[in-house]
Design an enzyme around this catalytic site. Sequence first.
Site, short mmCIF file in Angstrom:
data_model
loop_
_atom_site.label_atom_id
_atom_site.label_comp_id
_atom_site.label_asym_id
_atom_site.label_seq_id
_atom_site.Cartn_x
_atom_site.Cartn_y
_atom_site.Cartn_z
N GLY A 239 43.11 42.98 31.61
CA GLY A 239 44.57 42.91 31.58
C GLY A 239 45.09 41.64 30.93
N GLU A 273 41.37 47.87 32.44
CA GLU A 273 40.46 47.23 33.41
C GLU A 273 40.99 45.87 33.85
OE1 GLU A 273 36.86 46.78 31.15
OE2 GLU A 273 36.66 48.91 30.74
N PRO A 274 42.20 45.76 34.36
CA PRO A 274 42.71 44.44 34.72
C PRO A 274 42.06 43.89 35.98
CG PRO A 274 44.30 46.14 35.30
CD PRO A 274 43.16 46.83 34.62
N GLY A 275 41.79 42.61 35.97
CA GLY A 275 41.26 41.95 37.16
C GLY A 275 42.21 40.85 37.59
N ARG A 276 42.20 39.77 36.80
CA ARG A 276 42.98 38.59 37.14
C ARG A 276 44.45 38.89 37.46
NH1 ARG A 276 41.54 33.56 34.94
NH2 ARG A 276 40.45 34.71 33.32
N TYR A 316 35.89 25.64 33.55
CA TYR A 316 36.76 25.91 32.39
C TYR A 316 37.84 24.85 32.19
CZ TYR A 316 35.11 30.58 33.81
OH TYR A 316 34.37 31.65 34.22
N CYS A 342 27.91 16.54 45.54
CA CYS A 342 27.35 15.39 44.84
C CYS A 342 27.32 15.60 43.33
CB CYS A 342 25.95 15.13 45.36
SG CYS A 342 26.00 14.81 47.10
N GLU A 343 28.46 15.78 42.74
CA GLU A 343 28.56 15.91 41.29
C GLU A 343 29.91 15.34 40.88
OE1 GLU A 343 27.02 18.72 39.01
OE2 GLU A 343 25.82 19.74 40.53
N TYR A 370 38.58 35.32 40.47
CA TYR A 370 37.45 34.51 40.02
C TYR A 370 37.38 33.22 40.84
CZ TYR A 370 37.99 37.82 36.21
OH TYR A 370 38.11 38.97 35.49
N1 LLP Z 1 36.60 44.33 31.76
C1 LLP Z 1 35.52 43.65 31.34
C2 LLP Z 1 34.46 44.36 30.60
C3 LLP Z 1 35.42 42.27 31.59
O1 LLP Z 1 34.35 41.60 31.15
C4 LLP Z 1 36.46 41.61 32.30
C5 LLP Z 1 36.38 40.18 32.59
C6 LLP Z 1 37.56 42.37 32.75
C7 LLP Z 1 37.59 43.73 32.45
C8 LLP Z 1 38.69 41.78 33.52
O2 LLP Z 1 39.44 40.91 32.74
P1 LLP Z 1 40.81 40.26 33.32
O3 LLP Z 1 41.83 41.36 33.47
O4 LLP Z 1 40.49 39.63 34.60
O5 LLP Z 1 41.22 39.27 32.28
N2 LLP Z 1 35.52 33.82 35.40
C9 LLP Z 1 36.52 33.71 34.35
C10 LLP Z 1 36.96 35.06 33.86
C11 LLP Z 1 35.81 35.89 33.33
C12 LLP Z 1 36.24 37.25 32.87
C13 LLP Z 1 35.07 38.11 32.54
N3 LLP Z 1 35.39 39.46 32.20
C14 LLP Z 1 37.70 32.90 34.88
O6 LLP Z 1 37.65 32.43 36.03
O7 LLP Z 1 38.66 32.67 34.17
#
Ligand code: LLP
Length: 413
Positions: A239, A273-276, A316, A342-343, A370
Site C-alpha cells: 500500500g 497487499e497493504p501492510g503499513r 533504516y 550494548c550497541e 514492522y
Molecule cells: N507485499 C509484498 C510482496 C511485500 O514485500 C510487502 C512489504 C508488502 C506487500 C507490504 O508493503 P506495505 O504496504 O507495508 O508498504 N520492515 C520495513 C518494511 C519492509 C517491507 C517489506 N515488504 C520497515 O519497517 O519499513
Amino acid sequence: MMTNLKYNNNSLFIENVSLSDLAQQFGTPLYVYSQNALTNAFNNYAQAFGDNTLICYAVKANGNLSILRHFAHLGAGFDIVSGGELARVIQATGSANRVIFSGVGKSIAEIEYALKQGIRCFNVESLPELHRINDVSGRLKLKAPISLRINPDVDAKTHPYISTGLKNNKFGIAYKDAMDAYKLAQSLPNLDVVGIDCHIGSQLTDVAPLVEACKRLIVLIDKLTEAGIHLKHIDLGGGVGIRYLDESLPELSLYANQVKNIIGNRNLSLILEPGRSLVGNAGVLLTRIEHIKQGEEKNFIITDAAMNDLMRPTLYQAYHHIVPVVERNIEPIVADIVGPICESGDFLGKERNLKVEENDLLAVCSAAAYAMSMASNYNARCRGAEVMVNHDSYTLIRRRETMQDLWQCELLD
Ligand code: LLP
C-alpha cells in the site's frame, strides 16, 4: 500522524483508555493498539477501491492473531511470505482461501502446506520456483493457482532497503522475460495461471511510481491476452506510506481512480497487499524512562524499550515521533532516546526535545507496523506485551514473554 491518540487533562489516551493506566497494569515496554484505527484504515481502502478488489493485509507488518482476526472480520484477505505466516492466518481465521503467498524462496514444505490448505494464489518470483510448484502440485495431484511477480523496473524513491521494483533487486521476474515466463507457466500441467503481480517498495509517499507500475503490467496483460493467456487478476502489491512526522501523503481515492482508469473495462479483479498503511498509525510503544544521563557531549534518556523492541530507527534511520505520556510544565531537555542494549546503534530517537523526568512514560508513535513483528530477544530481553484498545475497554492480546520462554527451545544435557 496518529488520530486516536489524545491528551486529556495532560495525560495521553488511546481512544478512551489512559496509557498510564495500561502501563501500570501491564508494565513496559508495552505495545498498545487502537482497534478503531485499524477499522478506519481498512475501510478507507475498501471504500476507495470498492467492489472487485481484494485487500490482502500483509501479515509481516504485524501478525498478532487478534489483528488478523479483526481484519478477516472486516473482509480482508492476507498476503503472506512464509509457512509460519500462513499458520498464523489459519490459527486466527480458520481459513486459507483468501491468502496469497509472496516471497523469493518458498521451500518445498511451505508449498506443500499452502497447496493442501487451499490458498488462493502463489505469487511466483522465478522460473525455478515455477518448476518447483509444478512438481509439488503434480505430486499432490492438485493444480496450483499462480501469478507471476513481474519486476516493472520502476523507481519507488523510498529507502533502498525497502525498494523492491528495480532491476538490481532480488525480487520478481524481469519485465523483458515476462512473456516467455508466462508461456512456460501455461505449458506446465499442474499450474493454473490466474494473475500478475508486482510490489515496488514500501513507505511510498507518491503514487506516481505505483501508477506507472500498474500501466506497465497492463501493457503486458494485453500482450498476454493476444497470445491467448487470459488472466483473472492484477495485484499491485503493498500500500501507500504513512505519516511518521510531516510526510504529505496521497489520497487513496486518487490512487484508486487512476488504477481503475488504467484497468478500464478489462475483465480483471484487483488485489492489493497493504501492510503499513493498515496498521502503522494504529499503535504506540509505551516505555518507561530508567535514567536521564548527562554525557560529555549530549544527554541521554535511557528507556526500558530498546532496538530489540523497535528496530526501525537503527535499521533504516526511521523517525518515530516520541511524546511524554504525562505533560509536565518543566524546562525541556534535548537528548537522544536510547535503550539498555550494548550497541551504540541502540536508539529510538535522536536529539529530541522533551519535558520529562526519570520514571516518566514515553509513547513512541506509529509503532504498530514492522515493530513488534521485527522484535527480537537480543541481549536475552523478553519481548513486550500487546494490548488492543476498543473505545473504553482493552484486551491483552499477547502476554509479556517470561525468562522461560527465552530458552524453551534449547536442550541441555
Ligand atoms: N507485499 C509484498 C510482496 C511485500 O514485500 C510487502 C512489504 C508488502 C506487500 C507490504 O508493503 P506495505 O504496504 O507495508 O508498504 N520492515 C520495513 C518494511 C519492509 C517491507 C517489506 N515488504 C520497515 O519497517 O519499513
